[in-house]
Design an enzyme around this catalytic site. Structure first.
Site, PDB file in Angstrom:
ATOM      1  CG  ASP A   1      37.574  37.470  41.577  1.00 25.82           C
ATOM      2  OD1 ASP A   1      37.639  36.718  40.587  1.00 25.82           O
ATOM      3  OD2 ASP A   1      38.545  38.135  42.003  1.00 25.82           O
ATOM      4  CB  VAL A   2      36.011  31.566  41.611  1.00 21.86           C
ATOM      5  CG1 VAL A   2      36.678  30.268  42.042  1.00 21.86           C
ATOM      6  CG2 VAL A   2      34.574  31.631  42.125  1.00 21.86           C
TER       7      VAL A   2
ATOM      8  CB  ILE B   1      36.031  32.402  46.830  1.00 17.51           C
ATOM      9  CG1 ILE B   1      36.159  31.080  46.081  1.00 17.51           C
ATOM     10  CG2 ILE B   1      34.719  33.098  46.458  1.00 17.51           C
ATOM     11  CD1 ILE B   1      35.134  30.050  46.503  1.00 17.51           C
TER      12      ILE B   1
ATOM     13  CB  ALA C   1      35.611  35.816  33.815  1.00 23.59           C
ATOM     14  CG  ASP C   2      40.402  37.481  36.805  1.00 22.18           C
ATOM     15  OD1 ASP C   2      40.417  37.154  35.598  1.00 22.18           O
ATOM     16  OD2 ASP C   2      41.403  37.376  37.546  1.00 22.18           O
TER      17      ASP C   2
END
Length: 263
Positions: free
Chosen positions: A6-7, A12, A108-109
């Site tokens: 997960d960036v 990260i 997206a997270d």
């Protein structure tokens, strides 16, 4: 094994799954400008230091709110794990009915959190609170509909705004305060950060319950680096630190299964 990444804007957050078991997690600064070799060597080293053989990693999956880092990590994945990463982004299978006007705007997270939340509590109304650089709330219906969300500055971002926008207020340790009244500048800032965020979350969740669920109480899950601060505040039904990693793994499995069914 699956390496999930997960960036985020600050870090990260990564982890390795062996089937359904999360073997380890780690954090690394997500500064831009790092090379693919720096990332690749770090990933392999941190796995070895946690007694995980990096050569056993068969898949890499990532989500990112920092687009400029995606290419670099993708190159690192191909060079150091011999696999192109699966990127959770628009167009991939998620199992969600996204009701944003523009679905491409949903981070997206947040999608990964929603996927994991639905998998954990299928058929329930959910609010997922992610307390990171920003604090986000995702509103999910029992029919798997992603109805919308709320975004507000996170605790650290709020502290940095005070520090940069004033001449005499500096940074403080972000902690859970017992008493609201501060007796010095540091305590006063800590109190404002903690109780200000607590009050904002309570007001938002009351409104969400009325507006989105007709007054019915949803299940509230919390995740992110600052979630534990509010553990005893009565806001959340459960704190799930690894929610985003689990969502990434589920999304990867879902899309691998879909790919195999087409062959």
């Amino acid at each position: 094994m699956k390496l999930c990444l997960d960036v985020g804007n600050s870090h990260i957050y990564g982890g390795v799954y062996d089937a359904e078991r999360l073997l380890m997690t780690f954090r690394k600064s997500s500064r831009t400008g790092a090379s693919s070799d720096e990332y690749g060597l770090f990933f392999r080293t941190v796995l070895r230091e946690n007694n995980v053989d990096p050569d056993l990693v068969s898949d890499v999956v990532l989500c990112s709110v920092v687009p400029e880092v995606v290419y670099t990590i993708s190159a690192a994945s191909q060079k150091y794990f011999n696999t192109a990463p699966f990127i959770l982004q628009a167009g991939v299978k998620t199992g969600l009915k996204i009701q944003y006007r523009n679905p491409l705007e949903v981070g997206a997270d947040r999608i990964a959190n929603a996927i994991a939340g639905i998998d954990r509590y299928p058929g329930e109304n959910l609010v997922i609170v992610d307390l990171g650089t920003a604090t986000t709330l995702c509103i999910i219906g029992k029919d798997r509909s992603y109805r919308g969300g709320i975004i507000l500055p996170g605790l650290k971002m709020s502290m940095q705004a005070l520090e940069s926008g004033t001449s005499k207020l500096g940074s403080v340790e972000i902690i859970r305060r017992e008493a609201c009244l501060g007796r010095d500048t540091a305590e006063s800032i800590q109190s404002g950060l903690y109780f200000g965020h607590l009050g904002a979350l309570r007001e938002i969740m009351q409104r969400v319950q009325l507006e989105s669920f007709d007054g019915d109480k949803p299940r509230v899950l919390a995740t992110g680096g600052f979630a534990a601060l509010f553990n005893d505040a009565g806001l959340f039904d459960e704190v799930v630190p690894d929610l985003v990693l689990n969502g990434l793994k589920i999304a990867l499995d879902m899309n691998l299964k879909q790919k195999k069914s087409r062959l």
